[in-house]
Design a protein around this motif. Structure first.
Motif, PDB file in Angstrom:
ATOM      1  N   THR A  57       0.829  -1.214   0.000  1.00 20.56           N
ATOM      2  CA  THR A  57       0.000   0.000   0.000  1.00 20.56           C
ATOM      3  C   THR A  57       0.862   1.261   0.000  1.00 20.56           C
ATOM      4  O   THR A  57       2.045   1.234   0.361  1.00 20.56           O
ATOM      5  CB  THR A  57      -0.884   0.079   1.266  1.00 20.56           C
ATOM      6  OG1 THR A  57      -0.021   0.206   2.400  1.00 20.56           O
ATOM      7  CG2 THR A  57      -1.773  -1.136   1.417  1.00 20.56           C
ATOM      8  N   GLY A  58       0.196   2.361  -0.350  1.00 19.92           N
ATOM      9  CA  GLY A  58       0.854   3.660  -0.294  1.00 19.92           C
ATOM     10  C   GLY A  58       1.105   4.081   1.142  1.00 19.92           C
ATOM     11  O   GLY A  58       2.103   4.737   1.443  1.00 19.92           O
ATOM     12  N   SER A  59       0.206   3.704   2.032  1.00 18.31           N
ATOM     13  CA  SER A  59       0.413   4.045   3.434  1.00 18.31           C
ATOM     14  C   SER A  59       1.705   3.411   3.948  1.00 18.31           C
ATOM     15  O   SER A  59       2.487   4.063   4.650  1.00 18.31           O
ATOM     16  CB  SER A  59      -0.768   3.570   4.281  1.00 18.31           C
ATOM     17  OG  SER A  59      -1.940   4.264   3.910  1.00 18.31           O
ATOM     18  N   ASN A  62       4.642   5.240   2.569  1.00 15.12           N
ATOM     19  CA  ASN A  62       4.835   6.510   3.272  1.00 15.12           C
ATOM     20  C   ASN A  62       5.471   6.308   4.642  1.00 15.12           C
ATOM     21  O   ASN A  62       6.378   7.053   5.031  1.00 15.12           O
ATOM     22  CB  ASN A  62       3.508   7.254   3.425  1.00 15.12           C
ATOM     23  CG  ASN A  62       3.153   8.065   2.190  1.00 15.12           C
ATOM     24  OD1 ASN A  62       4.020   8.414   1.390  1.00 15.12           O
ATOM     25  ND2 ASN A  62       1.875   8.363   2.029  1.00 15.12           N
ATOM     26  N   HIS A  83      -2.315  13.476   3.440  1.00 11.94           N
ATOM     27  CA  HIS A  83      -2.721  12.081   3.634  1.00 11.94           C
ATOM     28  C   HIS A  83      -1.985  11.469   4.825  1.00 11.94           C
ATOM     29  O   HIS A  83      -2.579  10.745   5.622  1.00 11.94           O
ATOM     30  CB  HIS A  83      -2.431  11.285   2.350  1.00 11.94           C
ATOM     31  CG  HIS A  83      -3.133   9.975   2.255  1.00 11.94           C
ATOM     32  ND1 HIS A  83      -2.652   8.826   2.855  1.00 11.94           N
ATOM     33  CD2 HIS A  83      -4.291   9.611   1.632  1.00 11.94           C
ATOM     34  CE1 HIS A  83      -3.470   7.824   2.591  1.00 11.94           C
ATOM     35  NE2 HIS A  83      -4.480   8.265   1.854  1.00 11.94           N
ATOM     36  N   GLU A  88      -3.919   8.051   7.333  1.00  5.25           N
ATOM     37  CA  GLU A  88      -3.150   6.816   7.537  1.00  5.25           C
ATOM     38  C   GLU A  88      -3.330   6.310   8.969  1.00  5.25           C
ATOM     39  O   GLU A  88      -2.512   5.543   9.472  1.00  5.25           O
ATOM     40  CB  GLU A  88      -1.694   7.043   7.096  1.00  5.25           C
ATOM     41  CG  GLU A  88      -1.680   7.273   5.584  1.00  5.25           C
ATOM     42  CD  GLU A  88      -0.356   7.645   4.941  1.00  5.25           C
ATOM     43  OE1 GLU A  88       0.694   7.629   5.618  1.00  5.25           O
ATOM     44  OE2 GLU A  88      -0.387   7.961   3.743  1.00  5.25           O
ATOM     45  N   GLU A 136       2.840  16.750  -0.521  1.00  2.00           N
ATOM     46  CA  GLU A 136       1.987  15.791  -1.229  1.00  2.00           C
ATOM     47  C   GLU A 136       1.678  16.329  -2.620  1.00  2.00           C
ATOM     48  O   GLU A 136       1.111  17.410  -2.765  1.00  2.00           O
ATOM     49  CB  GLU A 136       0.704  15.601  -0.416  1.00  2.00           C
ATOM     50  CG  GLU A 136      -0.202  14.503  -0.928  1.00  2.00           C
ATOM     51  CD  GLU A 136      -1.375  14.292   0.037  1.00  2.00           C
ATOM     52  OE1 GLU A 136      -1.148  14.158   1.261  1.00  2.00           O
ATOM     53  OE2 GLU A 136      -2.528  14.281  -0.429  1.00  2.00           O
ATOM     54  N   ASN A 140      -4.220  15.282  -2.511  1.00  2.00           N
ATOM     55  CA  ASN A 140      -5.527  14.598  -2.576  1.00  2.00           C
ATOM     56  C   ASN A 140      -6.663  15.470  -2.039  1.00  2.00           C
ATOM     57  O   ASN A 140      -7.588  15.829  -2.768  1.00  2.00           O
ATOM     58  CB  ASN A 140      -5.405  13.285  -1.787  1.00  2.00           C
ATOM     59  CG  ASN A 140      -6.662  12.431  -1.837  1.00  2.00           C
ATOM     60  OD1 ASN A 140      -7.711  12.863  -2.288  1.00  2.00           O
ATOM     61  ND2 ASN A 140      -6.553  11.208  -1.369  1.00  2.00           N
ATOM     62  N   ASP A 169       4.977  12.618  -0.784  1.00  2.00           N
ATOM     63  CA  ASP A 169       3.918  11.638  -0.995  1.00  2.00           C
ATOM     64  C   ASP A 169       3.449  11.840  -2.432  1.00  2.00           C
ATOM     65  O   ASP A 169       2.696  12.757  -2.732  1.00  2.00           O
ATOM     66  CB  ASP A 169       2.780  11.867   0.007  1.00  2.00           C
ATOM     67  CG  ASP A 169       1.623  10.884  -0.197  1.00  2.00           C
ATOM     68  OD1 ASP A 169       1.582  10.213  -1.243  1.00  2.00           O
ATOM     69  OD2 ASP A 169       0.762  10.809   0.708  1.00  2.00           O
ATOM     70  N   ALA A 171       1.667   9.740  -4.344  1.00  2.00           N
ATOM     71  CA  ALA A 171       0.659   8.742  -4.741  1.00  2.00           C
ATOM     72  C   ALA A 171       0.138   9.057  -6.146  1.00  2.00           C
ATOM     73  O   ALA A 171      -0.041   8.157  -6.962  1.00  2.00           O
ATOM     74  CB  ALA A 171      -0.491   8.718  -3.741  1.00  2.00           C
ATOM     75  N   ARG A 172      -0.065  10.363  -6.418  1.00  5.71           N
ATOM     76  CA  ARG A 172      -0.527  10.793  -7.749  1.00  5.71           C
ATOM     77  C   ARG A 172       0.503  11.686  -8.442  1.00  5.71           C
ATOM     78  O   ARG A 172       0.140  12.596  -9.182  1.00  5.71           O
ATOM     79  CB  ARG A 172      -1.876  11.509  -7.641  1.00  5.71           C
ATOM     80  CG  ARG A 172      -3.007  10.618  -7.200  1.00  5.71           C
ATOM     81  CD  ARG A 172      -4.355  11.309  -7.224  1.00  5.71           C
ATOM     82  NE  ARG A 172      -5.393  10.425  -6.710  1.00  5.71           N
ATOM     83  CZ  ARG A 172      -5.618  10.205  -5.414  1.00  5.71           C
ATOM     84  NH1 ARG A 172      -4.893  10.847  -4.494  1.00  5.71           N
ATOM     85  NH2 ARG A 172      -6.554   9.365  -5.033  1.00  5.71           N
ATOM     86  N   CYS A 197       2.068   5.522  -6.069  1.00  5.09           N
ATOM     87  CA  CYS A 197       1.046   4.461  -6.096  1.00  5.09           C
ATOM     88  C   CYS A 197       0.806   3.981  -7.517  1.00  5.09           C
ATOM     89  O   CYS A 197       0.693   4.785  -8.433  1.00  5.09           O
ATOM     90  CB  CYS A 197      -0.292   4.979  -5.576  1.00  5.09           C
ATOM     91  SG  CYS A 197      -0.419   5.061  -3.801  1.00  5.09           S
ATOM     92  N   LYS A 200      -3.858   3.779  -8.148  1.00  5.66           N
ATOM     93  CA  LYS A 200      -4.817   4.880  -8.299  1.00  5.66           C
ATOM     94  C   LYS A 200      -5.132   4.981  -9.790  1.00  5.66           C
ATOM     95  O   LYS A 200      -5.554   4.011 -10.382  1.00  5.66           O
ATOM     96  CB  LYS A 200      -4.218   6.168  -7.739  1.00  5.66           C
ATOM     97  CG  LYS A 200      -3.834   6.060  -6.247  1.00  5.66           C
ATOM     98  CD  LYS A 200      -5.003   6.374  -5.337  1.00  5.66           C
ATOM     99  CE  LYS A 200      -4.788   5.980  -3.896  1.00  5.66           C
ATOM    100  NZ  LYS A 200      -3.946   6.892  -3.140  1.00  5.66           N
TER     101      LYS A 200
HETATM  102  C1  LIG Z   1      -4.176   6.820  -1.770  1.00  4.61           C
HETATM  103  C2  LIG Z   1      -3.122   7.645  -1.191  1.00  4.61           C
HETATM  104  C3  LIG Z   1      -2.079   7.082  -0.449  1.00  4.61           C
HETATM  105  C4  LIG Z   1      -1.961   5.605  -0.167  1.00  4.61           C
HETATM  106  O1  LIG Z   1      -3.110   4.987   0.206  1.00  4.61           O
HETATM  107  P1  LIG Z   1      -3.241   3.408   0.409  1.00  4.61           P
HETATM  108  O2  LIG Z   1      -4.698   3.219   0.458  1.00  4.61           O
HETATM  109  O3  LIG Z   1      -2.538   3.075   1.676  1.00  4.61           O
HETATM  110  O4  LIG Z   1      -2.580   2.732  -0.763  1.00  4.61           O
HETATM  111  C5  LIG Z   1      -1.106   7.930   0.015  1.00  4.61           C
HETATM  112  N1  LIG Z   1      -1.147   9.254  -0.220  1.00  4.61           N
HETATM  113  C6  LIG Z   1      -2.124   9.810  -0.922  1.00  4.61           C
HETATM  114  C7  LIG Z   1      -2.083  11.281  -1.178  1.00  4.61           C
HETATM  115  C8  LIG Z   1      -3.152   9.045  -1.420  1.00  4.61           C
HETATM  116  O5  LIG Z   1      -4.132   9.622  -2.119  1.00  4.61           O
END
Ligand SMILES: *Cc1c(COP(=O)(O)O)cnc(C)c1O
Length: 331
Positions: A57-59, A62, A83, A88, A136, A140, A169, A171-172, A197, A200
């Motif tokens: 996972t992204g969490s 991180n 995030h 988290e 980030e 998000n 971070d 993720a995107r 990630c 996503k």
């Molecule tokens: C989705 C996301 C993550 C990681 O989320 P997981 O559900 O743990 O994979 C991390 N940072 C941001 C900004 C996100 O949108």
């Protein structure tokens, strides 16, 4: 149903499933999965870093990334709706024993003035020292906002000057790259460590990566195992990520165009929509969500007066146009 709740809702395509089915695999805890190794090398290379680590996972990516810069009893600074701070479940405090202090920016941006004000140098055994700053990109909860490269470069210079690290971070980060044309390695260069990630908008079913120096990644590999994230023949998942990077990266531009279309339908200024997320502010968020659902469009309330729409791989042009017509009627 047209599902605009999140870009995590994508399902693997037939081609992606075929790539997964034919992936060469081995036991990755033994370091013997060639497809995972290929993905880690590829992503590290894209971001101009030495190494990367595949995580479920992204969490987790991180937590591993931030802990490479911040130890127990130290703090990381981040934007208040980051995030890592909000979504988290306190993992950084629970696992690493770090604390956070935050600055507030409605668009999730770097605010160097605020950061300079709250930064705490190491003054011995009296105060919590700031060990890193986390940003980030895209942001998000700020509606997929891009952080401009110039701001990130200024932040990098500041952090280096005061002797602390930078975590991104990402993720995107793929969306920021496609929206601005900024090479991924330029973003990579402004952070010591990043997370990205695959699950996503890129459309893989699982997977993120922690990216950084060879040493940081070697240590993160141990911590990943310690946290229960050692995975075995996981090349079948890495193959999905490699496929996504080869086939679903450039098409993120379509998601961004669809998001602007939806923004217009909801009377949101499309100029405020940087990427694939639209936040609509209205006092009747829950009712709006219910009315949209009754018309076959799934969106989510992210507060009593805010609704979020997210475009992704499984939302076609036709879907976006249909959803825009429905939402426009309800607006
Ligand atoms: C989705 C996301 C993550 C990681 O989320 P997981 O559900 O743990 O994979 C991390 N940072 C941001 C900004 C996100 O949108």
């Amino acid at each position: 149903m047209i599902d605009l709740r999140s870009d995590t809702l994508t399902k693997p395509t037939e081609e992606m499933r075929a790539a997964m089915a034919s992936a060469e695999v081995g036991d990755d805890v033994y370091g013997e999965d060639p497809t995972v190794a290929r993905l880690e090398e590829h992503v590290a290379g894209l971001l101009g870093h030495e190494a990367a680590l595949f995580t479920p996972t992204g969490s987790m990516a991180n937590v591993l990334a931030v802990r490479s810069l911040v130890g127990p009893g130290q703090e990381v600074l981040c934007e208040a709706s980051a995030h890592i701070a909000r979504a988290e479940l306190g993992a950084h405090g629970a696992y690493t024993g770090l604390t956070m202090r935050t600055w507030i920016h409605p668009r999730g941006q770097v605010d160097l003035g605020a950061i300079e004000t709250i930064f705490a140098p190491d003054m011995g055994p009296f105060f919590v020292p700031t060990a890193a700053i986390s940003v980030e990109n895209t942001h998000n909860f700020a509606g997929g906002a891009v952080l401009p490269l110039e701001d990130l470069r200024d932040l990098r210079e500041y952090a280096t000057g005061v002797g602390i690290g930078v975590h991104m971070d990402g993720a995107r980060l793929w969306n920021a790259h496609v929206a601005t044309g900024t090479p991924l390695a330029e973003y990579g260069a402004v952070a010591d460590v990043l997370s990205v990630c695959l699950s996503k908008g890129l459309g893989a079913p699982v997977g993120s990566l922690m990216v950084g120096s060879r040493d940081a990644v070697a240590e993160a590999r141990i911590w990943r195992k310690r946290m229960g994230g050692g995975m075995r023949q996981v090349g079948i998942l890495a193959a999905a990520g490699l496929h996504a990077l080869d086939h679903h990266l450039e098409r993120l531009a379509d998601d961004h165009a669809h998001a602007r279309l939806l923004a217009e339908a909801c009377e949101v200024d499309p100029a405020t929509v940087d990427t694939n997320i639209v936040v609509v502010r209205r006092p009747d968020a829950a009712d709006f969500v219910a009315a949209a659902r009754a018309e076959g469009v799934l969106i989510s309330a992210v507060g009593p007066a805010a609704v979020r729409l997210v475009t992704h791989l499984d939302v076609t042009r036709e879907h976006a146009e249909h959803a825009a017509a429905v939402l426009s009627r309800l607006s």
